[in-house]
Design an enzyme around this catalytic site. Structure first.
Site, mmCIF file in Angstrom:
data_model
loop_
_atom_site.group_PDB
_atom_site.id
_atom_site.type_symbol
_atom_site.label_atom_id
_atom_site.label_comp_id
_atom_site.label_asym_id
_atom_site.label_seq_id
_atom_site.Cartn_x
_atom_site.Cartn_y
_atom_site.Cartn_z
ATOM 1 N N LYS A 236 13.858 -21.007 8.886
ATOM 2 C CA LYS A 236 15.372 -20.238 8.093
ATOM 3 C C LYS A 236 16.281 -20.580 9.395
ATOM 4 C CE LYS A 236 12.946 -17.462 4.820
ATOM 5 N NZ LYS A 236 13.557 -17.948 3.397
ATOM 6 N N CYS A 237 15.878 -21.808 9.701
ATOM 7 C CA CYS A 237 16.367 -22.172 11.266
ATOM 8 C C CYS A 237 18.257 -22.709 11.313
ATOM 9 C CB CYS A 237 15.847 -22.666 11.728
ATOM 10 S SG CYS A 237 16.476 -22.953 14.061
ATOM 11 N N GLY A 238 18.980 -22.755 11.354
ATOM 12 C CA GLY A 238 20.116 -23.864 11.568
ATOM 13 C C GLY A 238 19.640 -24.966 12.410
ATOM 14 N N PHE A 239 18.573 -25.039 13.285
ATOM 15 C CA PHE A 239 17.557 -26.637 13.174
ATOM 16 C C PHE A 239 16.914 -27.154 12.109
ATOM 17 C CE2 PHE A 239 19.065 -24.479 17.105
ATOM 18 C CZ PHE A 239 20.306 -26.309 17.826
ATOM 19 N N THR A 240 16.823 -25.873 11.249
ATOM 20 C CA THR A 240 15.830 -26.611 10.186
ATOM 21 C C THR A 240 15.743 -27.717 9.352
ATOM 22 O OG1 THR A 240 14.867 -24.446 9.769
ATOM 23 C CG2 THR A 240 14.887 -25.910 7.673
#
Length: 161
Positions: free
Chosen positions: A35-39
Site C-alpha cells: 500500500k505504498c506509492g512505490f508499490t
C-alpha cells in the site's frame, strides 16, 4: 566474517531458504509494501525477473510494515495481492523489520555492507534495493525512488561478470 550465504531468511510459508542455494547468482533484494506509492515498482521487478532469471538473477522481496503501516496484511494476503495485481512470480519472504532492534539479520548485514546517503545505515522507506554480485558481495544500494528499470545496466554488468 559473515557473508550473504550465511543467511537463511524465511519464505512467506515460513520455510527457510538458505541463501547458500543461490551462490553464483546475482541477487536483487528489496523491502516491499502493498500500500505504498512505490508499490507499482512490482511491475518493474517482475519484468526484470522475467528478463534476467534464466541468466542468473534472483529477485527476493521482503515485505515490511515499518513505513507508514503500508504492509498490514498477512503472508497469504500479501502473496494474493502481489500475484493478482502484478503477476509476481519471484519469491516473497515472511514479513520482517528492516530497521530497529528487531531488524532482520540479513538487512542488518546489507545495511552495513552498503550504507545509504551520507553513510546512513537505516532503510528510509519501502522499495530500497540491494544488488549483490555473483561473488556474494553487495554491489550497490538503490533508493526507494529508483525504479527497477533504472538498474538494468548494473544487473547486466553483474550477470556478465
Amino acid at each position: 566474517m559473515t557473508t550473504i550465504y550465511d543467511f537463511q531468511p524465511r519464505l512467506a510459508n515460513e520455510q527457510a531458504l538458505p541463501l547458500e542455494q543461490l551462490r553464483g547468482k546475482v541477487l536483487l533484494i528489496v523491502n516491499t509494501a502493498s500500500k505504498c506509492g512505490f508499490t507499482p515498482q512490482y511491475n518493474g521487478l517482475e519484468a526484470i525477473h522475467r528478463q534476467f532469471h534464466a541468466r542468473g538473477l534472483e529477485v527476493l522481496a521482503f515485505p515490511c510494515n515499518q513505513f507508514g503501516g503500508q504492509e498490514p496484511g498477512n503472508a497469504e494476503e500479501i502473496g494474493a495481492f502481489c500475484e493478482k495485481n502484478y503477476g509476481v512470480s519471484f519469491p516473497l519472504f515472511a514479513k520482517i523489520d528492516v530497521n530497529g532492534d528487531q531488524a532482520d539479520p540479513l538487512f542488518q548485514y546489507l545495511k552495513k555492507e552498503a550504507p545509504g546517503l551520507l553513510g546512513s545505515k537505516a532503510i528510509k522507506w519501502n522499495f530500497t534495493k540491494f544488488l549483490v554480485g555473483r561473488d556474494g558481495k553487495v554491489f550497490k544500494r538503490y533508493a526507494p525512488q529508483t525504479r527497477p528499470e533504472e538498474i538494468v545496466a548494473d544487473i547486466e554488468a553483474l550477470l556478465a561478470a
